[in-house]
Design an enzyme around this catalytic site. Structure first.
Site, PDB file in Angstrom:
ATOM      1  N   CYS A 177       0.814  -1.210   0.000  1.00 40.28           N
ATOM      2  CA  CYS A 177       0.000   0.000   0.000  1.00 40.28           C
ATOM      3  C   CYS A 177       0.849   1.261   0.000  1.00 40.28           C
ATOM      4  CB  CYS A 177      -0.953  -0.003   1.195  1.00 40.28           C
ATOM      5  SG  CYS A 177      -2.523  -0.821   0.812  1.00 40.28           S
ATOM      6  N   LYS A 190       0.653   3.236  -3.312  1.00 40.46           N
ATOM      7  CA  LYS A 190      -0.587   3.881  -3.750  1.00 40.46           C
ATOM      8  C   LYS A 190      -0.348   5.354  -4.085  1.00 40.46           C
ATOM      9  CE  LYS A 190      -4.479   3.055  -1.679  1.00 40.46           C
ATOM     10  NZ  LYS A 190      -5.558   2.860  -0.674  1.00 40.46           N
ATOM     11  N   ASP A 250     -16.988   5.839   0.457  1.00 39.27           N
ATOM     12  CA  ASP A 250     -16.907   5.032   1.681  1.00 39.27           C
ATOM     13  C   ASP A 250     -15.872   3.945   1.430  1.00 39.27           C
ATOM     14  OD1 ASP A 250     -17.619   3.688   4.147  1.00 39.27           O
ATOM     15  OD2 ASP A 250     -19.510   4.798   4.018  1.00 39.27           O
ATOM     16  N   ASP A 251     -15.825   2.927   2.281  1.00 44.06           N
ATOM     17  CA  ASP A 251     -14.862   1.847   2.083  1.00 44.06           C
ATOM     18  C   ASP A 251     -15.134   1.076   0.802  1.00 44.06           C
ATOM     19  OD1 ASP A 251     -13.483   2.470   4.358  1.00 44.06           O
ATOM     20  OD2 ASP A 251     -14.539   1.030   5.631  1.00 44.06           O
ATOM     21  N   ASP A 310     -11.061  -6.289 -16.824  1.00 48.67           N
ATOM     22  CA  ASP A 310      -9.940  -6.286 -17.766  1.00 48.67           C
ATOM     23  C   ASP A 310      -8.950  -5.226 -17.329  1.00 48.67           C
ATOM     24  OD1 ASP A 310      -9.740  -8.041 -20.154  1.00 48.67           O
ATOM     25  OD2 ASP A 310     -11.832  -7.427 -20.435  1.00 48.67           O
ATOM     26  N   ASP A 316     -17.429  -7.192 -22.691  1.00 45.23           N
ATOM     27  CA  ASP A 316     -17.935  -8.445 -22.110  1.00 45.23           C
ATOM     28  C   ASP A 316     -19.383  -8.294 -21.662  1.00 45.23           C
ATOM     29  OD1 ASP A 316     -15.698 -10.054 -22.432  1.00 45.23           O
ATOM     30  OD2 ASP A 316     -14.778  -9.347 -20.586  1.00 45.23           O
ATOM     31  N   THR A 373      -5.527   2.992  -7.290  1.00 47.13           N
ATOM     32  CA  THR A 373      -4.405   3.508  -8.076  1.00 47.13           C
ATOM     33  C   THR A 373      -3.097   3.150  -7.393  1.00 47.13           C
ATOM     34  OG1 THR A 373      -4.597   5.628  -6.912  1.00 47.13           O
ATOM     35  CG2 THR A 373      -5.681   5.451  -9.057  1.00 47.13           C
ATOM     36  N   ASP A 421     -17.152 -11.344 -27.461  1.00 44.31           N
ATOM     37  CA  ASP A 421     -16.322 -10.253 -27.984  1.00 44.31           C
ATOM     38  C   ASP A 421     -14.950 -10.817 -28.332  1.00 44.31           C
ATOM     39  OD1 ASP A 421     -15.842 -10.614 -25.206  1.00 44.31           O
ATOM     40  OD2 ASP A 421     -14.871  -8.660 -25.088  1.00 44.31           O
TER      41      ASP A 421
END
Length: 764
Positions: free
Chosen positions: A434, A437, A470-471, A488, A511, A563, A649
């Site tokens: 983490c 991040k 929120d979480d 994906d 998809d 991210t 697809d």
């Protein structure tokens, strides 16, 4: 987009003019660690002005006289944004574009050439073809030539307004080309040249003026000197003197000007709107802005708007951009006062002039000009091969301060002063877990900007989303509907995060559409290249803006995400959709006697593999990007309306890999018509060169399911059966009697490449 060094500065180049093309090539050979270069240009190629008259005359193909900016950007490791700059926000240091979010810069350079002067002559805008922008002129010209070839017995009358060098060269070149087409039909070609002065080419010496006047007369061009055009009507030129001349095509080659947004942005400009620059090619009003080529006016050394100066400004522009980014003093550049001009006469000859000297016309001079022009273009068509390790041998690093918070400023030259807060060295340890991040302040800033600038989707079934984070997001599933989940994620295949965000979103949503579902929400996952916080925020904003644009088109909100930092840009979405269980489209639904329809052409895998090797033409990538930006939403709706019973697809496993999954699930066989399979431009050429995706060999293993392999393995489409597709099309099975109506509807809503590619058979 790879970042071997953290990104600390953004250099944005607006326009793909000659100076920028040269500068990009030099940046590719002499990169600056920590500097991200972005080229904003309206097209993926740019014309070389020296060869354009020869192209009009039929001596050069379009490809021979255009620089491929995609290949050049790839070589220089620059981002390429195909868009039109329409403004500058100098206070916030952003380029305003016509079709994308603003682009941030630390240093910006402008090389966009000139634009047509505001045409105040009544009817000229409606009925005349302006010489600028050149891309539009060439499009009109190519169409006109094609019309002449198809109707060679139709008389032709052409008018050219403007007797400067550009108008005269265009007149002689188009006359030569048209005569070569019409000579076997013995038809007269009528060409009129209108000019308000007493002599053509009034900025050249008397010898040049006399000789071109004589050449025009000898070639049968009807000269209308000292005639001011007062009106243009449909197929007619009207002059102040009362002269009226019938013309089938009218070309407008008068003085060009600068776009108004330059002056409106606050840049210092001359009376005609061109950017005023000092001896460093730097704006006299804004030191972070540089300009070169026709769009710039050197206040101490004014020169004509000629391509020769744009070419010669390329190297000093590159040097001063580098020096500005490195906080070094800038180097002055003084253009020569006199220069050699080689002017083609449209018939394989040229005239040479320098100052008061003139010689020609001569075939030898044309061959000399041709040699010079081809040698210049070879610098961009035969780019040197540079290994990744060689790019990082530059000893002039941008990041070197032991005091990260200390601002540094060059005081050697106050006109080049530009503050840069330095950041930790590239060798600084990057944490995992983490600790990798993206910081919360960056995320908050980006999301706030997105909510302010991008379209918002409000749905009652999103109970908790980004509006009240929120979480986790909370989503309500309506009764009697099933939820479809998919995910994906992949590395960037294109050096434009805004387009990459759109392509990724289309790919991830496919998809959902292939299952017959309607998307409900999405979560994003992104890896951002190491950079300063502001640079990470800019990349993330561009990336998410692209994805949200696609999601908004299908009424799907982004409800959260994750991210992290990494060596290169990567992105994906986890999407969910809703569908009634009875309306699910599955791979197992194929039935004998049905036909298979494919909505998009194949070839993205091999084309982008070729681009990585500098082997793909820019126009091929343009077409591939256009295909990948096409959503499968409308195609899915069309298939459901035409009673499709199975769908998938076409993505990473290639056409055959995904088709085999359908065949096995449905317990049927399929007969494919190889020649009916749609293929992207350039894909055949690249596969024939042996250029395939790194996943191709794995996909090739399903070839064992082809019963007549020896008959088809030499077909030129065969390798594309295994080509992994990014944001590929849908493949659906539906009744034969519905197929033609389905194709017609698909083409009507934008799937121009859709085809019936096979038939479902009983399993033997």
């Amino acid at each position: 987009m790879q970042a071997s060094h953290p990104i600390v500065k953004d250099l944005v180049l607006i326009g793909g003019g000659h100076s920028h093309a040269i500068a990009l090539r030099m940046f590719g050979m002499n990169p600056l660690p920590g500097v991200r270069i972005t080229l904003i240009t309206e097209a993926s190629d740019t014309p070389y002005s020296g060869m354009l008259p020869g192209h009009v005359a039929g001596f050069y193909s379009r490809e021979e006289c255009h620089i491929d900016l995609r290949r050049l950007a790839q070589f220089s490791q620059a981002q390429l944004y195909i868009d039109q700059a329409i403004g500058l926000d100098l206070e916030n240091k952003q380029v305003i574009c016509a079709h994308r979010p603003p682009v941030a810069f630390d240093v910006v350079s402008i090389d966009i050439g000139s634009t047509p002067a505001t045409i105040t002559v009544p009817g000229a805008t409606e009925y005349a073809i302006p010489a600028k922008p050149i891309s539009q002129l060439l499009a009109h010209w190519d169409q006109f030539v094609e019309n002449v070839k198809q109707n060679p017995r139709q008389p032709i009358r052409i008018g050219v307004v403007g007797g400067g060098a550009g108008g005269v060269e265009l007149t002689l070149s188009l006359q030569s080309h048209l005569q070569s087409i019409l000579k076997q039909h013995c038809l007269d070609l009528e060409i009129h040249l209108f000019h308000r002065d007493a002599e053509v080419m009034s900025t050249y010496n008397a010898w040049v003026r006399r000789h071109f006047h004589k050449i025009l007369q000898q070639r049968g061009v009807q000269l209308h000197l000292q005639e001011t055009v007062s009106e243009v009507q449909l197929h007619k030129v009207v002059c102040e003197s009362g002269l009226k001349v019938e013309c089938d095509r009218i070309f407008w080659v008068t003085q060009a000007s600068a776009p108004p947004w330059l002056r409106a942005s606050g840049l210092a400009t001359d009376a005609d709107g061109f950017i005023q620059v000092n001896d460093y090619l730097q704006s006299i009003s804004h030191p972070d802005v540089f300009a070169a080529g026709d769009i710039a006016t050197m206040i101490h050394h004014p020169r004509p708007k000629a391509g020769v100066f744009a070419v010669r400004q390329g190297k000093p522009l590159f040097e001063n951009l580098q020096r500005s980014l490195q906080q070094k003093s800038l180097k002055p550049y003084k253009p020569q006062k006199q220069y050699l001009s080689l002017i083609g006469t449209g018939d394989g000859k040229a005239i040479a002039t320098r100052g008061s000297f003139g010689f020609g016309p001569s075939q030898l001079l044309w061959h000399w000009k041709d040699w010079i022009d081809r040698r210049f273009m070879e610098r961009f068509s035969n780019l040197p091969e540079i290994k990744q390790g060689d790019r990082n041998q530059n000893n002039s690093l941008l990041i070197s301060s032991p005091h990260p918070s200390t601002p540094v400023c060059s005081t050697e030259d106050t006109s080049a002063r530009n503050w840069l807060p330095l950041t930790p060295r590239p060798s600084t340890m990057r944490c995992a877990g983490c600790g990798s991040k993206i910081g919360s302040t960056v995320l908050a800033r980006v999301l706030a900007r997105i909510q302010h600038e991008q379209p918002r989707v409000n749905r009652q079934d999103i109970l908790i989303g980004l509006d009240a984070p929120d979480d986790a997001a909370v989503i309500q599933v309506p009764a009697n509907l099933a939820m479809v989940h998919t995910i994906d994620y992949f590395r960037a295949l294109i050096n434009d995060p805004y387009l990459f965000g759109q392509i990724s979103a289309n790919h991830c949503l496919s998809d959902i559409f292939a299952m017959g579902a309607v998307p409900q929400s999405a979560l994003a996952i992104a890896t951002l290249p190491y950079a300063l916080e502001a640079k990470v925020a800019e990349t993330l904003f561009q990336l998410l803006s692209g994805a949200i644009k696609v999601l908004a088109d299908v009424n799907t909100p982004l409800v959260g995400g994750h991210t992290t930092e990494g060596a290169e840009l990567a992105f994906g979405l986890s999407c969910n959709g809703l569908v009634h269980p009875d309306r699910l489209l599955r791979k197992s639904g194929m039935q004998p006697s049905q036909v298979l329809i494919l909505t998009k052409a194949l070839g993205t895998g091999t084309l982008f593999a070729a681009q990585m090797r500098q082997k793909a033409k820019g126009k091929w990538i343009d077409t591939a990007v256009e295909s990948m930006l096409l959503s499968n939403a409308a195609a899915a709706t069309c298939f459901l309306e035409h009673e499709a019973t199975a769908c998938t697809d076409i993505t990473g496993f290639g056409l055959l890999g995904h088709l085999i999954e359908m065949i096995q699930a449905s317990h049927v066989a399929v007969e494919l018509q190889m020649s009916a399979i749609p293929v992207l431009d350039g894909a055949i050429e690249t596969t024939q060169q042996g250029i395939v995706s790194s996943l191709h060999s794995e996909n090739l293993r399903v070839s064992r399911y082809i019963s007549n392999l020896t008959k088809v393995e030499n077909h030129h489409y065969y390798p594309l059966l295994f080509d992994p597709q990014t944001s590929g099309g849908l493949l659906a099975a539906l009744p034969q009697q519905k197929a033609n109506d389905c194709l017609a509807t698909l083409r009507k809503v934008g799937y121009s490449d859709c085809q019936i590619i096979g038939e479902v058979k009983e399993k033997s």
